[in-house]
Design a protein around this motif. Structure first.
Motif, PDB file in Angstrom:
ATOM      1  N   VAL A  16       0.844  -1.200   0.000  1.00 48.92           N
ATOM      2  CA  VAL A  16       0.000   0.000   0.000  1.00 48.92           C
ATOM      3  C   VAL A  16       0.879   1.250   0.000  1.00 48.92           C
ATOM      4  O   VAL A  16       0.709   2.154  -0.824  1.00 48.92           O
ATOM      5  N   THR A  19       2.813   1.820  -3.329  1.00 44.74           N
ATOM      6  CA  THR A  19       2.021   2.352  -4.437  1.00 44.74           C
ATOM      7  C   THR A  19       1.684   3.822  -4.229  1.00 44.74           C
ATOM      8  O   THR A  19       1.677   4.600  -5.185  1.00 44.74           O
ATOM      9  N   ILE A  38      -3.085   1.727  -3.822  1.00 37.91           N
ATOM     10  CA  ILE A  38      -3.997   0.801  -3.148  1.00 37.91           C
ATOM     11  C   ILE A  38      -4.598   1.474  -1.919  1.00 37.91           C
ATOM     12  O   ILE A  38      -3.886   2.098  -1.129  1.00 37.91           O
ATOM     13  N   GLU A  93      -8.894   1.624  -6.861  1.00 36.80           N
ATOM     14  CA  GLU A  93      -8.087   1.665  -5.635  1.00 36.80           C
ATOM     15  C   GLU A  93      -8.778   0.920  -4.494  1.00 36.80           C
ATOM     16  O   GLU A  93      -8.132   0.181  -3.740  1.00 36.80           O
ATOM     17  N   SER A  96      -8.749  -2.892  -5.354  1.00 37.09           N
ATOM     18  CA  SER A  96      -7.421  -3.490  -5.157  1.00 37.09           C
ATOM     19  C   SER A  96      -7.099  -3.618  -3.665  1.00 37.09           C
ATOM     20  O   SER A  96      -6.515  -4.617  -3.242  1.00 37.09           O
ATOM     21  N   GLY A  97      -7.494  -2.638  -2.868  1.00 36.56           N
ATOM     22  CA  GLY A  97      -7.279  -2.724  -1.424  1.00 36.56           C
ATOM     23  C   GLY A  97      -8.073  -3.864  -0.814  1.00 36.56           C
ATOM     24  O   GLY A  97      -7.555  -4.638   0.001  1.00 36.56           O
TER      25      GLY A  97
END
Length: 181
Positions: A16, A19, A38, A93, A96-97
């Motif tokens: 995290v 990125t 993320i 975002e 993806s998290g």
């Protein structure tokens, strides 16, 4: 179990942070899907909530554990959705998290299942969690400011990269203005 958790969660948080620093410092992201890093909120929720349920329900029946872990996943989804609704993150975002957090939770639970189960008092876990939220000062930690300072120090740039830079170069369309929120 603690070593596995620290390693998995730490790796997720490192990804995290990496990125976010890549975007803020150098503009590295994917403008075509509005991805600038993320979501840490979505990742943490999706990783932590199902694992808390799994650990708190160790003494329960398998069906109770499945319901608890599923509820944790459901709350993780709600938190990911909330990040999009409040314009804190784009859909890519938040997704993806959520996916990264879910992967961390699934790996941890898979690794923990065959191990000797520690005696966990579910009520103590819940009281601890409630007390953590209750004693919180309500002031958010200045993590975004710290990430920006780190990104600028590492990149040597004098200002952070933002979505406005993508918009200015035509890589990202501006969000439409809505009258109803």
């Amino acid at each position: 179990m603690a070593v596995w958790w620290v390693a998995l969660f730490g790796a997720g948080m490192a990804l995290v942070v990496a990125t976010k620093i890549a975007f803020i410092g150098w503009g590295i992201g994917i403008p075509s899907i509005d991805f600038a890093g993320i979501s840490g909120h979505a990742m943490r929720a999706a990783a932590v909530l199902p694992v808390i349920a799994y650990l708190a329900l160790q003494g329960g029946r398998r069906s109770v554990k499945i319901i608890g872990v599923s509820a944790g996943v459901g709350l993780g989804i709600l938190i990911a959705v909330s990040r999009v609704l409040v314009d804190a993150h784009s859909l890519s975002e938040a997704v993806s998290g959520f996916l990264l957090g879910t992967l961390i939770g699934v790996i941890f639970i898979s690794l923990a299942r065959p191990l000797h189960k520690p005696s966990v008092n579910g009520w103590l876990v819940m009281v601890t969690l409630v007390s953590l939220f209750w004693v919180s000062s309500g002031e958010p930690a200045p993590t975004q400011q710290m990430l920006t300072e780190m990104a600028l120090a590492l990149s040597g740039h004098d200002r952070p990269f933002t979505r406005a830079d993508w918009i200015a170069t035509g890589q990202l369309l501006p969000k439409p203005v809505t009258l109803i929120r």
